[in-house]
Design an enzyme around this catalytic site. Structure first.
Site, mmCIF file in Angstrom:
data_model
loop_
_atom_site.group_PDB
_atom_site.id
_atom_site.type_symbol
_atom_site.label_atom_id
_atom_site.label_comp_id
_atom_site.label_asym_id
_atom_site.label_seq_id
_atom_site.Cartn_x
_atom_site.Cartn_y
_atom_site.Cartn_z
ATOM 1 N N CYS A 1 -23.017 0.088 31.428
ATOM 2 C CA CYS A 1 -24.216 0.125 30.829
ATOM 3 C C CYS A 1 -24.650 -1.268 30.273
ATOM 4 C CB CYS A 1 -23.985 0.850 29.486
ATOM 5 S SG CYS A 1 -25.565 1.554 28.569
ATOM 6 N N LYS B 1 -15.090 -1.798 28.198
ATOM 7 C CA LYS B 1 -16.491 -1.972 27.972
ATOM 8 C C LYS B 1 -16.392 -3.213 27.009
ATOM 9 C CE LYS B 1 -21.339 -0.751 26.838
ATOM 10 N NZ LYS B 1 -22.174 0.380 26.363
ATOM 11 N N GLU C 1 -21.739 6.518 32.498
ATOM 12 C CA GLU C 1 -20.970 6.116 31.420
ATOM 13 C C GLU C 1 -20.530 7.108 30.393
ATOM 14 O OE1 GLU C 1 -21.275 2.516 28.169
ATOM 15 O OE2 GLU C 1 -22.908 3.978 28.328
#
Length: 320
Positions: free
Chosen positions: A174, A140, A49
């Site tokens: 994540c 994200k 990430e």
């Protein structure tokens, strides 16, 4: 007709440290890892990430929530300057390397997209196909904790999967790997190879990797970054403050691969900066779907269904 020879896929996890917050030099390291993966026979190589140009470790260690802090503003401006703007061609060298080796790339980067004005940051997962084309950019959905002080919430546009050999590949960033509905959105598209991108740490990868593999009856690649205080370039703003406040190691790796039955293909690898290579056999997916298939025979769409908005979000609609 597909044969058993078509069932295997060789994958690489590039567990690497960025040249922290330096896009140009970190991109050069990423491209080197793609060349190494190609030379090793990989058909897919994944990165952690935000590895390009790096995770915002300064926030936790420099009172990041202090409003109107000159230090925080200067660090954020430096981050913006070094973020990835896909529209500007920043990933073209990486696309060229993927094309040269005819392999796919899953990259975690910090994106500064023009479609949101070009001044906000998103933790994005970029999928580049073996022809060197960018096929999806997943921003994200929810930055975690102090990440919200520098990253913006994304949208569902990038919740997509991609065919790669016998496999169908998807990925999340994540802690959104812990979001059941985000995972379900990928399962419903036939995902059987899941790539989870992490900044680094076995505390992140040791449980969710095997759990997601068991839930999805899929292979799960958890690829992590590394970060050490020695990786801070001297030109980094507030270098001396960071050297004083930060621990020697900020991210320890922990890259791992679980099989569709939840067993380890590669146990978590810590503290090593290297390319980790494994070959996956699709037959194991077929075998484990016999007793559980979350989007198929073990679903009840007449009772529970998921609705996904994949529209790219923006603040202005223009009519010419």
């Amino acid at each position: 007709m597909q044969t058993r020879d078509d069932d295997t896929l060789t994958v690489g996890m590039a567990q690497m440290a960025p040249v922290w917050l330096d896009r140009a030099r970190t991109l050069a390291k990423v491209v080197e890892q793609v060349h190494a993966a190609g030379d090793a026979g990989c058909q897919l190589v994944a990165f952690g990430e935000g590895v390009l140009p790096g995770y915002p470790f300064w926030i936790e260690h420099t009172n990041g929530a202090r409003f109107n802090s000159p230090l925080q503003k200067e660090m954020h401006a430096h981050y913006l300057r070094n973020a990835v703007q896909i529209e500007a061609g920043h990933l073209e060298p990486l696309c060229g390397a993927a094309r040269r080796h005819h392999l796919a790339v899953m990259l975690g980067c910090i994106e500064r997209p023009l479609d949101r004005g070009g001044h906000s940051l998103y933790a994005s997962c970029v999928y580049i196909d073996p022809q060197g084309e960018i096929r999806s950019v997943h921003r994200k959905l929810m930055p975690t904790y102090e990440e919200r002080l520098t990253w913006s919430p994304g949208d569902g546009h990038g919740l997509r999967v991609h065919r790669l050999g016998a496999f169908t590949v998807g990925g999340l960033n994540c802690w959104e790997n812990w979001m059941p509905l985000a995972r379900a959105a990928l399962y419903g598209q036939g995902e059987d190879l899941h790539v989870a991108l992490w900044p680094g740490g076995v505390h992140n990868t040791k449980d969710i990797t095997r759990f997601a593999a068991l839930e999805g009856r899929s292979y799960v690649i958890s690829v992590s970054g590394l970060m050490r205080k020695k990786d801070f370039p001297r030109e980094t703003p507030h270098y001396e403050t960071l050297q004083t406040n930060c621990p020697d190691v900020l991210a320890t790796g922990g890259s791992a691969i679980a099989a569709p039955d939840g067993t380890w293909v590669v146990e978590p690898v810590e503290a090593e900066e290297r390319l980790i290579v494994a070959t996956l056999d699709y037959e194991r997916v077929r075998q484990e779907r016999q007793n559980f298939d979350p989007a198929g025979h073990y679903s009840r769409p007449d009772v529970v269904r998921l609705m996904v908005n994949r529209q790219r979000q923006g603040t202005v609609d223009f009519t010419e």
